[in-house]
Motif scaffolding. Sequence first.
Motif, mmCIF file in Angstrom:
data_model
loop_
_atom_site.group_PDB
_atom_site.id
_atom_site.type_symbol
_atom_site.label_atom_id
_atom_site.label_comp_id
_atom_site.label_asym_id
_atom_site.label_seq_id
_atom_site.Cartn_x
_atom_site.Cartn_y
_atom_site.Cartn_z
ATOM 1 N N MET A 59 20.355 6.777 74.284
ATOM 2 C CA MET A 59 20.262 5.489 74.961
ATOM 3 C C MET A 59 21.523 5.272 75.787
ATOM 4 O O MET A 59 22.636 5.444 75.297
ATOM 5 N N ARG A 60 21.343 4.920 77.059
ATOM 6 C CA ARG A 60 22.469 4.658 77.954
ATOM 7 C C ARG A 60 22.348 3.241 78.494
ATOM 8 O O ARG A 60 21.278 2.825 78.929
ATOM 9 N N GLU A 61 23.457 2.523 78.470
ATOM 10 C CA GLU A 61 23.475 1.151 78.954
ATOM 11 C C GLU A 61 24.494 1.018 80.074
ATOM 12 O O GLU A 61 25.522 1.706 80.083
ATOM 13 N N GLY A 62 24.206 0.143 81.029
ATOM 14 C CA GLY A 62 25.115 -0.044 82.154
ATOM 15 C C GLY A 62 24.657 -1.194 83.025
ATOM 16 O O GLY A 62 23.737 -1.943 82.673
ATOM 17 N N THR A 63 25.286 -1.315 84.177
ATOM 18 C CA THR A 63 24.949 -2.396 85.113
ATOM 19 C C THR A 63 24.158 -1.825 86.281
ATOM 20 O O THR A 63 24.633 -1.799 87.412
ATOM 21 N N PHE A 64 22.956 -1.340 85.995
ATOM 22 C CA PHE A 64 22.097 -0.787 87.035
ATOM 23 C C PHE A 64 20.721 -1.436 86.925
ATOM 24 O O PHE A 64 20.350 -1.983 85.881
#
Length: 286
Positions: free
Chosen positions: A1-6
């Motif tokens: 799981m990858r989280e970010g501001t996209f």
Amino acid sequence: MREGTFSADTVRSALTDSGYEPDGTYRNYDLYARSDIPRRVAVRDGVVVSTSASLHRTPDLEATIDAGDGHTERYHEVDPTFEAVTDAVGASRLLSIGNHPSLNPTVAALGADAFRVDGDAAYHVLFEQYPETVEQPGERMKSAIEDEHYTGMAAADTIDIGVDGRLATAGARVSLQPDEPRDFVHDPPQITWGVAFDAETSTVTLRYELGPELDADRLWYDLVPVDAVNRIENQPLWPDRDTVGPGDETTVEMSDRPDADGVDVRWGPKDDPGMQLFSYVPQRTE
């Protein structure tokens, strides 16, 4: 799981441009999949979840989503051994956990191998959780390091062994050279690979679907025999190119090594192309 501001739209566009197809929805995620090597991706704003048959023994995208969102118990909540090891490891620059890093895979219940970087030194730390039936976990780990000549700690002046209950820990401090970068663990390029296999000619076609343009002399392949142990024989993936990028294809002749059952793609300079980017084992029919 990858989280970010996209945004999810940005990820959706990248997926469809690189060979993925819509695969329905789950909870508040849009799903995408491809079949050359079974891979699935779930997308929503700020979150991407992915699984791959080449990386995960039993890939389950929905279960991963449920665990990440708190809809089901997580592994460390139901497995005390896994909880003990992961709690001990904490945050690390590079981490491998499971049977592979364990120095005593037939004795220890679970092992982990971690690197940390701080100031002018790197710290290599090994963890092993032993079952109640094993006596003197610290001595077990010390003997394994000495007997196996564990190369990951070869540059250390001393190796400290510690024991906390059933958990044994080995730590080594390795000084960084003044002319070396502080962080010696380089992040690999993020690439989506496509693959096709011609069974009649034993030819694998690799397609660079998506990613940054790269220097071709940093991409290598290795034909992997079934019984290979720490054997790497890298060959240039694009020997006649200066750079490669999205849309480029190359072929690998598996017939060059009849005992090989798969192809690894690696990244790095010629003297140390040790970062594996991609692995493919074709499904052969008799």
